[in-house]
Motif scaffolding. Structure first.
Motif, PDB file in Angstrom:
ATOM      1  N   ALA A 218      58.882  39.906 -29.764  1.00  0.00           N
ATOM      2  CA  ALA A 218      59.999  39.841 -30.707  1.00  0.00           C
ATOM      3  C   ALA A 218      60.609  41.225 -30.895  1.00  0.00           C
ATOM      4  O   ALA A 218      59.918  42.246 -30.875  1.00  0.00           O
ATOM      5  CB  ALA A 218      59.511  39.291 -32.047  1.00  0.00           C
ATOM      6  N   GLU A 219      61.905  41.258 -31.086  1.00  0.00           N
ATOM      7  CA  GLU A 219      62.603  42.519 -31.279  1.00  0.00           C
ATOM      8  C   GLU A 219      62.486  42.984 -32.723  1.00  0.00           C
ATOM      9  O   GLU A 219      62.163  42.217 -33.625  1.00  0.00           O
ATOM     10  CB  GLU A 219      64.073  42.357 -30.908  1.00  0.00           C
ATOM     11  CG  GLU A 219      64.311  42.057 -29.439  1.00  0.00           C
ATOM     12  CD  GLU A 219      65.790  41.980 -29.116  1.00  0.00           C
ATOM     13  OE1 GLU A 219      66.599  42.126 -30.050  1.00  0.00           O
ATOM     14  OE2 GLU A 219      66.119  41.772 -27.944  1.00  0.00           O
ATOM     15  N   SER A 220      62.769  44.251 -32.924  1.00  0.00           N
ATOM     16  CA  SER A 220      62.785  44.810 -34.273  1.00  0.00           C
ATOM     17  C   SER A 220      63.886  44.141 -35.078  1.00  0.00           C
ATOM     18  O   SER A 220      64.975  43.858 -34.562  1.00  0.00           O
ATOM     19  CB  SER A 220      63.039  46.315 -34.217  1.00  0.00           C
ATOM     20  OG  SER A 220      63.315  46.814 -35.514  1.00  0.00           O
ATOM     21  N   PRO A 221      63.647  43.876 -36.365  1.00  0.00           N
ATOM     22  CA  PRO A 221      64.713  43.326 -37.210  1.00  0.00           C
ATOM     23  C   PRO A 221      65.759  44.366 -37.598  1.00  0.00           C
ATOM     24  O   PRO A 221      66.709  44.047 -38.316  1.00  0.00           O
ATOM     25  CB  PRO A 221      63.947  42.843 -38.447  1.00  0.00           C
ATOM     26  CG  PRO A 221      62.735  43.694 -38.500  1.00  0.00           C
ATOM     27  CD  PRO A 221      62.374  43.983 -37.073  1.00  0.00           C
TER      28      PRO A 221
ATOM     29  N   SER B 205      59.509  48.087 -33.518  1.00  0.00           N
ATOM     30  CA  SER B 205      58.906  46.851 -33.029  1.00  0.00           C
ATOM     31  C   SER B 205      59.160  45.770 -34.067  1.00  0.00           C
ATOM     32  O   SER B 205      59.755  46.018 -35.119  1.00  0.00           O
ATOM     33  CB  SER B 205      57.407  47.026 -32.803  1.00  0.00           C
ATOM     34  OG  SER B 205      56.715  47.135 -34.033  1.00  0.00           O
ATOM     35  N   ALA B 206      58.701  44.569 -33.808  1.00  0.00           N
ATOM     36  CA  ALA B 206      58.920  43.465 -34.748  1.00  0.00           C
ATOM     37  C   ALA B 206      58.228  43.698 -36.074  1.00  0.00           C
ATOM     38  O   ALA B 206      58.709  43.258 -37.123  1.00  0.00           O
ATOM     39  CB  ALA B 206      58.431  42.158 -34.129  1.00  0.00           C
ATOM     40  N   SER B 207      57.099  44.419 -36.070  1.00  0.00           N
ATOM     41  CA  SER B 207      56.315  44.575 -37.296  1.00  0.00           C
ATOM     42  C   SER B 207      56.470  45.925 -37.975  1.00  0.00           C
ATOM     43  O   SER B 207      56.378  46.022 -39.201  1.00  0.00           O
ATOM     44  CB  SER B 207      54.834  44.341 -36.992  1.00  0.00           C
ATOM     45  OG  SER B 207      54.383  45.240 -35.986  1.00  0.00           O
TER      46      SER B 207
END
Length: 263
Positions: free
Chosen positions: A2-5, A34-36
């Motif tokens: 998943a991509e970074s928000p 990162s996503a997190s």
């Protein structure tokens, strides 16, 4: 994966004084996303030190690595005192490596450091020196609201000196903050070269965000999609503009992030 928000973009440019003398830019910025966990870092090398440009670059690279590592290892950490401890421990990691790398010559690489850590549950902020962070969060009467995060106290009431990563008392002069506000959808980090443009003083009170400037800076990143070459060139032109140079001839750094995916 998943991509970074967050959509993130920024750069550092040499100020008028350094352009005139051919001196390298002594500011630096970088980020990891990162996503997190996303980490943004800016640094301002001490103008009087011979290798502060290298020090600033090394500091932000170390910060991106070690703040990300600490935050990722503490996945799910709730907002509160644990975040302050995490930030201080990450700074300790950075400081030890930085000082070990340069040994007795470390003062020649002196630099400030300002870091923001973005996770799904909180925003963490650490600063040593005179960098600053503005966040965009919520609206009031239909207007976007901007907030300056607290800065470390001045060295003294009568001094314009600042504290550096290499200062013996840096661990005592850290400023850490934890913001748990789901309305935060924009973050701006800068060195003091943009203070006169991005902040305003009124009524003798503490500085406040200059709404017209920070709103425009965020808005130019709000358009969905990757940051284009023209957007990069436009930001560089703004930072080198006569208007900003007339306010401050120092190097300038602007690193910004806007939320691209709803929490």
């Amino acid at each position: 994966m998943a991509e970074s928000p967050w959509r993130i973009h920024g750069l550092s440019v040499e100020g008028y004084r350094h352009r005139r003398t051919g001196t390298p830019c002594q500011d630096a910025c970088t980020y990891t996303a990162s996503a997190s966990v996303s980490v943004l870092a800016v640094a301002d090398g001490a103008g009087s030190r011979p290798h502060s440009d290298q020090g600033a670059l090394h500091a932000v690279e170390l910060a991106a690595e070690h703040f990300r590592r600490r935050a990722a290892a503490a996945s799910g950490c709730p907002p509160g005192e644990e975040v302050h401890e995490l930030l201080a421990e990450a700074f300790d990691d950075v400081s030890k490596i930085f000082l070990d790398t340069y040994g007795s010559t470390a003062p020649d690489y002196a630099t400030t450091l300002t870091v923001v850590v973005l996770t799904p549950g909180w925003l963490g902020h650490l600063s040593v020196g005179d960098g600053f962070v503005v966040v965009r969060a919520g609206t009031e009467d239909g207007e976007r609201q901007f907030h300056l995060l607290p800065q470390p106290p001045a060295v003294s009431e009568y001094s314009n000196e600042t504290v550096f990563l290499t200062s013996p008392d840096a661990p005592r002069r850290l400023r850490t903050d934890c913001v748990a506000d789901p309305r935060v959808d924009g973050v701006l980090l800068s060195t003091d070269g943009l203070a006169q443009a991005a902040l305003s003083l009124s009524g003798g009170g503490p500085p406040q965000p200059n709404t017209s400037f920070v709103e425009a800076v965020f808005r130019s990143l709000d358009t969905p999609g990757p940051v284009t070459d023209s957007a990069h060139e436009s930001l560089a032109a703004l930072l080198r503009s006569d208007r900003l140079t007339s306010l401050n001839a120092d190097d300038k750094t602007l690193l910004r992030a806007v939320r691209a995916v709803a929490p």
